[in-house]
Write a protein that holds these residues in place. Structure first.
Motif, PDB file in Angstrom:
ATOM      1  N   SER A  23       0.833  -1.211   0.000  1.00 32.83           N
ATOM      2  CA  SER A  23       0.000   0.000   0.000  1.00 32.83           C
ATOM      3  C   SER A  23       0.862   1.254   0.000  1.00 32.83           C
ATOM      4  O   SER A  23       1.936   1.272   0.596  1.00 32.83           O
ATOM      5  CB  SER A  23      -0.869   0.045   1.264  1.00 32.83           C
ATOM      6  N   THR A  24       0.362   2.292  -0.654  1.00 38.98           N
ATOM      7  CA  THR A  24       0.994   3.590  -0.477  1.00 38.98           C
ATOM      8  C   THR A  24       0.260   4.271   0.671  1.00 38.98           C
ATOM      9  O   THR A  24      -0.959   4.201   0.768  1.00 38.98           O
ATOM     10  CB  THR A  24       0.962   4.459  -1.758  1.00 38.98           C
ATOM     11  N   LEU A  25       1.002   4.886   1.551  1.00 37.92           N
ATOM     12  CA  LEU A  25       0.421   5.494   2.746  1.00 37.92           C
ATOM     13  C   LEU A  25       0.473   7.021   2.703  1.00 37.92           C
ATOM     14  O   LEU A  25       0.104   7.679   3.676  1.00 37.92           O
ATOM     15  CB  LEU A  25       1.147   4.971   3.991  1.00 37.92           C
ATOM     16  N   ILE A  26       0.894   7.585   1.589  1.00 34.69           N
ATOM     17  CA  ILE A  26       0.999   9.040   1.464  1.00 34.69           C
ATOM     18  C   ILE A  26      -0.376   9.668   1.680  1.00 34.69           C
ATOM     19  O   ILE A  26      -1.368   9.230   1.102  1.00 34.69           O
ATOM     20  CB  ILE A  26       1.592   9.433   0.097  1.00 34.69           C
ATOM     21  N   GLY A  27      -0.418  10.684   2.553  1.00 34.79           N
ATOM     22  CA  GLY A  27      -1.663  11.368   2.875  1.00 34.79           C
ATOM     23  C   GLY A  27      -2.367  10.828   4.108  1.00 34.79           C
ATOM     24  O   GLY A  27      -3.261  11.467   4.643  1.00 34.79           O
ATOM     25  N   TYR A  28      -1.975   9.635   4.572  1.00 36.67           N
ATOM     26  CA  TYR A  28      -2.578   9.066   5.772  1.00 36.67           C
ATOM     27  C   TYR A  28      -2.155   9.882   6.993  1.00 36.67           C
ATOM     28  O   TYR A  28      -1.054  10.425   7.037  1.00 36.67           O
ATOM     29  CB  TYR A  28      -2.129   7.622   5.991  1.00 36.67           C
ATOM     30  N   LYS A  29      -3.026   9.957   7.988  1.00 36.96           N
ATOM     31  CA  LYS A  29      -2.696  10.594   9.260  1.00 36.96           C
ATOM     32  C   LYS A  29      -1.914   9.597  10.098  1.00 36.96           C
ATOM     33  O   LYS A  29      -2.086   8.386   9.962  1.00 36.96           O
ATOM     34  CB  LYS A  29      -3.964  11.004  10.002  1.00 36.96           C
ATOM     35  N   VAL A  30      -1.048  10.128  10.968  1.00 36.33           N
ATOM     36  CA  VAL A  30      -0.235   9.262  11.833  1.00 36.33           C
ATOM     37  C   VAL A  30      -0.623   9.517  13.280  1.00 36.33           C
ATOM     38  O   VAL A  30      -0.670  10.662  13.737  1.00 36.33           O
ATOM     39  CB  VAL A  30       1.271   9.512  11.617  1.00 36.33           C
ATOM     40  N   GLU A  31      -0.892   8.422  13.990  1.00 37.90           N
ATOM     41  CA  GLU A  31      -1.276   8.482  15.388  1.00 37.90           C
ATOM     42  C   GLU A  31      -0.196   7.835  16.243  1.00 37.90           C
ATOM     43  O   GLU A  31       0.115   6.656  16.073  1.00 37.90           O
ATOM     44  CB  GLU A  31      -2.597   7.732  15.614  1.00 37.90           C
ATOM     45  N   ALA A  32       0.369   8.631  17.156  1.00 37.96           N
ATOM     46  CA  ALA A  32       1.285   8.087  18.168  1.00 37.96           C
ATOM     47  C   ALA A  32       0.422   7.471  19.264  1.00 37.96           C
ATOM     48  O   ALA A  32      -0.808   7.554  19.218  1.00 37.96           O
ATOM     49  CB  ALA A  32       2.160   9.213  18.723  1.00 37.96           C
ATOM     50  N   THR A  33       1.033   6.871  20.258  1.00 43.36           N
ATOM     51  CA  THR A  33       0.262   6.252  21.342  1.00 43.36           C
ATOM     52  C   THR A  33      -0.512   7.288  22.144  1.00 43.36           C
ATOM     53  O   THR A  33      -1.470   6.937  22.824  1.00 43.36           O
ATOM     54  CB  THR A  33       1.167   5.442  22.290  1.00 43.36           C
ATOM     55  N   ASP A  34      -0.113   8.571  22.045  1.00 45.31           N
ATOM     56  CA  ASP A  34      -0.789   9.621  22.818  1.00 45.31           C
ATOM     57  C   ASP A  34      -1.344  10.739  21.940  1.00 45.31           C
ATOM     58  O   ASP A  34      -1.469  11.871  22.373  1.00 45.31           O
ATOM     59  CB  ASP A  34       0.150  10.184  23.891  1.00 45.31           C
ATOM     60  N   SER A  36      -2.375  12.425  17.684  1.00 42.86           N
ATOM     61  CA  SER A  36      -1.982  12.648  16.295  1.00 42.86           C
ATOM     62  C   SER A  36      -0.669  13.428  16.201  1.00 42.86           C
ATOM     63  O   SER A  36      -0.432  14.347  16.976  1.00 42.86           O
ATOM     64  CB  SER A  36      -3.089  13.431  15.589  1.00 42.86           C
ATOM     65  N   ILE A  37       0.170  13.043  15.217  1.00 45.70           N
ATOM     66  CA  ILE A  37       1.436  13.758  15.027  1.00 45.70           C
ATOM     67  C   ILE A  37       1.574  14.383  13.647  1.00 45.70           C
ATOM     68  O   ILE A  37       2.505  15.135  13.407  1.00 45.70           O
ATOM     69  CB  ILE A  37       2.665  12.869  15.303  1.00 45.70           C
ATOM     70  N   GLY A  38       0.675  14.087  12.713  1.00 43.81           N
ATOM     71  CA  GLY A  38       0.770  14.693  11.391  1.00 43.81           C
ATOM     72  C   GLY A  38       0.319  13.770  10.289  1.00 43.81           C
ATOM     73  O   GLY A  38      -0.393  12.798  10.528  1.00 43.81           O
ATOM     74  N   LYS A  39       0.742  14.107   9.054  1.00 42.35           N
ATOM     75  CA  LYS A  39       0.374  13.334   7.861  1.00 42.35           C
ATOM     76  C   LYS A  39       1.616  12.843   7.151  1.00 42.35           C
ATOM     77  O   LYS A  39       2.653  13.501   7.152  1.00 42.35           O
ATOM     78  CB  LYS A  39      -0.420  14.207   6.887  1.00 42.35           C
ATOM     79  N   ILE A  40       1.474  11.717   6.481  1.00 42.75           N
ATOM     80  CA  ILE A  40       2.593  11.133   5.739  1.00 42.75           C
ATOM     81  C   ILE A  40       2.810  11.920   4.453  1.00 42.75           C
ATOM     82  O   ILE A  40       1.905  12.065   3.630  1.00 42.75           O
ATOM     83  CB  ILE A  40       2.344   9.641   5.457  1.00 42.75           C
ATOM     84  N   ASP A  41       4.033  12.426   4.317  1.00 43.05           N
ATOM     85  CA  ASP A  41       4.437  13.225   3.170  1.00 43.05           C
ATOM     86  C   ASP A  41       5.035  12.337   2.077  1.00 43.05           C
ATOM     87  O   ASP A  41       4.852  12.582   0.891  1.00 43.05           O
ATOM     88  CB  ASP A  41       5.462  14.264   3.639  1.00 43.05           C
ATOM     89  N   SER A  42       5.775  11.317   2.485  1.00 47.22           N
ATOM     90  CA  SER A  42       6.338  10.356   1.530  1.00 47.22           C
ATOM     91  C   SER A  42       6.604   9.053   2.268  1.00 47.22           C
ATOM     92  O   SER A  42       6.623   9.009   3.498  1.00 47.22           O
ATOM     93  CB  SER A  42       7.624  10.891   0.887  1.00 47.22           C
ATOM     94  N   ASP A  43       6.784   8.002   1.496  1.00 46.48           N
ATOM     95  CA  ASP A  43       7.089   6.702   2.097  1.00 46.48           C
ATOM     96  C   ASP A  43       7.992   5.908   1.173  1.00 46.48           C
ATOM     97  O   ASP A  43       8.169   6.251   0.015  1.00 46.48           O
ATOM     98  CB  ASP A  43       5.820   5.916   2.442  1.00 46.48           C
ATOM     99  N   SER A  44       8.586   4.888   1.739  1.00 43.66           N
ATOM    100  CA  SER A  44       9.438   3.995   0.964  1.00 43.66           C
ATOM    101  C   SER A  44       9.118   2.571   1.376  1.00 43.66           C
ATOM    102  O   SER A  44       8.957   2.287   2.560  1.00 43.66           O
ATOM    103  CB  SER A  44      10.909   4.282   1.243  1.00 43.66           C
ATOM    104  N   ASN A  45       9.012   1.709   0.401  1.00 45.65           N
ATOM    105  CA  ASN A  45       8.745   0.299   0.673  1.00 45.65           C
ATOM    106  C   ASN A  45       9.906  -0.583   0.231  1.00 45.65           C
ATOM    107  O   ASN A  45       9.720  -1.740  -0.088  1.00 45.65           O
ATOM    108  CB  ASN A  45       7.458  -0.144  -0.033  1.00 45.65           C
ATOM    109  N   GLU A  46      11.116  -0.005   0.209  1.00 43.20           N
ATOM    110  CA  GLU A  46      12.246  -0.808  -0.230  1.00 43.20           C
ATOM    111  C   GLU A  46      12.559  -1.888   0.812  1.00 43.20           C
ATOM    112  O   GLU A  46      12.380  -1.691   2.009  1.00 43.20           O
ATOM    113  CB  GLU A  46      13.468   0.057  -0.532  1.00 43.20           C
ATOM    114  N   VAL A  47      12.996  -3.030   0.336  1.00 39.25           N
ATOM    115  CA  VAL A  47      13.301  -4.156   1.217  1.00 39.25           C
ATOM    116  C   VAL A  47      14.411  -3.758   2.188  1.00 39.25           C
ATOM    117  O   VAL A  47      15.431  -3.195   1.797  1.00 39.25           O
ATOM    118  CB  VAL A  47      13.728  -5.389   0.377  1.00 39.25           C
ATOM    119  N   ASN A  48      14.178  -4.018   3.465  1.00 42.23           N
ATOM    120  CA  ASN A  48      15.114  -3.686   4.549  1.00 42.23           C
ATOM    121  C   ASN A  48      15.475  -2.204   4.594  1.00 42.23           C
ATOM    122  O   ASN A  48      16.539  -1.842   5.066  1.00 42.23           O
ATOM    123  CB  ASN A  48      16.387  -4.532   4.469  1.00 42.23           C
TER     124      ASN A  48
END
Length: 127
Positions: A23-34, A36-48
């Motif tokens: 999945s691409t997660l760009i634009g998803y909101k990010v929730e820490a344990t306590d 919201s911390i923001g939105k995903i600006d970019s992601d990488s799915n490269e192996v390791n």
């Protein structure tokens, strides 16, 4: 869904149970344990070498933070939210985001930081 990881913590790989798989997660909101911390600006799915870059907006003065894939507890695709198993203070204290994410020294530093916070995260704080 999600939960405590099994085995050793691998900062640069998504957990099988996180629900990321292709999945691409760009634009998803990010929730820490306590909260919201923001939105995903970019992601990488490269192996390791998978990670998220989160735009924190006003939370830490518009800075971006890089979260290694191993910090993702689970993804709610319906709500477009990514839940990480770190709190806001742990994320704020992480090494400052470096646009040269491919730099091995930066990745080692960041991976080491999140490996250390993994060991310090009490099981009751996981979602």
């Amino acid at each position: 869904m999600g939960g405590a990881p099994t085995g050793n913590f691998d900062p640069w790989s998504y957990r099988d149970e996180a629900g990321v798989a292709g999945s691409t997660l760009i634009g998803y909101k990010v929730e820490a344990t306590d909260g919201s911390i923001g939105k995903i600006d970019s992601d990488s799915n490269e192996v390791n070498g998978s990670y998220l870059v989160v735009d924190t907006g006003p939370w830490i003065f518009g800075k971006k933070v890089m979260l290694p894939a191993g910090t993702v507890n689970h993804v709610d695709h319906e709500e477009q939210k990514v839940y990480v198993d770190r709190n806001k203070d742990q994320i704020k204290a992480a090494p400052e985001y470096d646009e040269t994410a491919a730099d091995p020294a930066y990745r080692d530093k960041l991976g080491g930081y999140y490996s250390d916070t993994y060991a310090a995260t009490p099981p009751g704080n996981l979602r």
